[in-house]
Write a protein that holds these residues in place. Sequence first.
Motif, PDB file in Angstrom:
ATOM      1  N   GLY A  33       0.814  -1.208   0.000  1.00 36.93           N
ATOM      2  CA  GLY A  33       0.000   0.000   0.000  1.00 36.93           C
ATOM      3  C   GLY A  33       0.849   1.259   0.000  1.00 36.93           C
ATOM      4  N   THR A  34       0.187   2.382   0.189  1.00 36.66           N
ATOM      5  CA  THR A  34       0.841   3.685   0.204  1.00 36.66           C
ATOM      6  C   THR A  34       0.805   4.217   1.630  1.00 36.66           C
ATOM      7  OG1 THR A  34       0.168   4.088  -2.080  1.00 36.66           O
ATOM      8  CG2 THR A  34       0.793   6.017  -0.771  1.00 36.66           C
ATOM      9  N   TRP A  35       1.974   4.543   2.165  1.00 43.65           N
ATOM     10  CA  TRP A  35       2.124   4.961   3.560  1.00 43.65           C
ATOM     11  C   TRP A  35       2.812   6.314   3.626  1.00 43.65           C
ATOM     12  CZ3 TRP A  35      -0.038   2.037   7.307  1.00 43.65           C
ATOM     13  CH2 TRP A  35      -0.379   0.718   6.978  1.00 43.65           C
ATOM     14  N   LYS A  36       2.172   7.274   4.264  1.00 41.42           N
ATOM     15  CA  LYS A  36       2.734   8.611   4.487  1.00 41.42           C
ATOM     16  C   LYS A  36       3.539   8.571   5.776  1.00 41.42           C
ATOM     17  CE  LYS A  36       2.843  13.268   4.537  1.00 41.42           C
ATOM     18  NZ  LYS A  36       4.098  13.471   5.226  1.00 41.42           N
ATOM     19  N   LEU A  37       4.827   8.892   5.681  1.00 38.49           N
ATOM     20  CA  LEU A  37       5.689   8.951   6.861  1.00 38.49           C
ATOM     21  C   LEU A  37       5.463  10.300   7.527  1.00 38.49           C
ATOM     22  CD1 LEU A  37       7.873   7.818   8.690  1.00 38.49           C
ATOM     23  CD2 LEU A  37       9.581   8.594   7.036  1.00 38.49           C
ATOM     24  N   GLU A  38       4.785  10.296   8.662  1.00 40.87           N
ATOM     25  CA  GLU A  38       4.449  11.550   9.346  1.00 40.87           C
ATOM     26  C   GLU A  38       5.630  12.110  10.122  1.00 40.87           C
ATOM     27  OE1 GLU A  38       0.827  10.714  11.619  1.00 40.87           O
ATOM     28  OE2 GLU A  38      -0.127  12.005  10.133  1.00 40.87           O
ATOM     29  N   TYR A  39       6.325  11.253  10.885  1.00 37.76           N
ATOM     30  CA  TYR A  39       7.460  11.713  11.675  1.00 37.76           C
ATOM     31  C   TYR A  39       8.308  10.523  12.101  1.00 37.76           C
ATOM     32  CZ  TYR A  39       4.611  10.375  15.750  1.00 37.76           C
ATOM     33  OH  TYR A  39       3.850   9.679  16.652  1.00 37.76           O
ATOM     34  N   THR A  40       9.507  10.830  12.570  1.00 36.09           N
ATOM     35  CA  THR A  40      10.392   9.823  13.145  1.00 36.09           C
ATOM     36  C   THR A  40      10.805  10.275  14.539  1.00 36.09           C
ATOM     37  OG1 THR A  40      12.378  10.838  12.192  1.00 36.09           O
ATOM     38  CG2 THR A  40      11.312   9.116  10.891  1.00 36.09           C
ATOM     39  N   ARG A  41      11.303   9.325  15.307  1.00 33.52           N
ATOM     40  CA  ARG A  41      11.902   9.589  16.625  1.00 33.52           C
ATOM     41  C   ARG A  41      13.183   8.781  16.701  1.00 33.52           C
ATOM     42  NH1 ARG A  41       6.794   9.157  20.768  1.00 33.52           N
ATOM     43  NH2 ARG A  41       5.975  11.213  20.290  1.00 33.52           N
ATOM     44  N   ASN A  42      14.148   9.277  17.467  1.00 33.34           N
ATOM     45  CA  ASN A  42      15.411   8.564  17.603  1.00 33.34           C
ATOM     46  C   ASN A  42      15.271   7.256  18.358  1.00 33.34           C
ATOM     47  OD1 ASN A  42      16.878  10.402  16.126  1.00 33.34           O
ATOM     48  ND2 ASN A  42      17.371  11.659  17.898  1.00 33.34           N
ATOM     49  N   SER A  43      14.218   7.126  19.170  1.00 33.00           N
ATOM     50  CA  SER A  43      13.929   5.891  19.900  1.00 33.00           C
ATOM     51  C   SER A  43      12.456   5.918  20.286  1.00 33.00           C
ATOM     52  CB  SER A  43      14.802   5.782  21.155  1.00 33.00           C
ATOM     53  OG  SER A  43      14.401   6.739  22.119  1.00 33.00           O
ATOM     54  N   ALA A  44      11.978   4.823  20.854  1.00 35.58           N
ATOM     55  CA  ALA A  44      10.578   4.756  21.268  1.00 35.58           C
ATOM     56  C   ALA A  44      10.272   5.737  22.390  1.00 35.58           C
ATOM     57  CB  ALA A  44      10.239   3.338  21.715  1.00 35.58           C
ATOM     58  N   THR A  45      11.268   6.045  23.199  1.00 33.43           N
ATOM     59  CA  THR A  45      11.041   6.911  24.358  1.00 33.43           C
ATOM     60  C   THR A  45      11.463   8.358  24.122  1.00 33.43           C
ATOM     61  OG1 THR A  45      13.169   6.255  25.264  1.00 33.43           O
ATOM     62  CG2 THR A  45      11.231   4.990  25.976  1.00 33.43           C
ATOM     63  N   ALA A  46      12.024   8.660  22.962  1.00 34.44           N
ATOM     64  CA  ALA A  46      12.461  10.030  22.667  1.00 34.44           C
ATOM     65  C   ALA A  46      11.255  10.954  22.628  1.00 34.44           C
ATOM     66  CB  ALA A  46      13.196  10.077  21.334  1.00 34.44           C
ATOM     67  N   LYS A  47      11.401  12.136  23.197  1.00 40.13           N
ATOM     68  CA  LYS A  47      10.302  13.099  23.209  1.00 40.13           C
ATOM     69  C   LYS A  47      10.253  13.911  21.916  1.00 40.13           C
ATOM     70  CE  LYS A  47      10.280  13.327  28.096  1.00 40.13           C
ATOM     71  NZ  LYS A  47       9.663  13.611  29.223  1.00 40.13           N
TER      72      LYS A  47
END
Length: 127
Positions: A33-47
Amino acid sequence: MKKIIIKSVLLALAVTGLAYADTNLTSKDDVEGTWKLEYTRNSATAKETIPRQDTWVFKNGKVTILNIARAEGHYDQAPLAYEIEDGKLKVPYLGRTGFDTFALIEKTDNAMTLKGKFGEHYYFVKK
């Protein structure tokens, strides 16, 4: 008393790593499918979240990454054949040998979270 028990259970899950357990991909249909990458984080707990504009299109065994931001504008990456191996998504590097490897953290009909090999998290929504 219930609040203490609930907090204890949540803490135990977080400490043992079960809260962020990887889910195995079983086939290419899992990411199709087609997936829009909204954002990334450096880790699961990164703010801090890093806003993204990419769109990843998984179709017919190939992934095309569109609208990749660069200093001089945006560009689209050529389609590349991807693989599902040992429950992980393997996307080849463009123009060189090797792969980026992603584990599936969570997927619903409308959202998907992938974890890169260095622990970074990618948050997608289905288009």
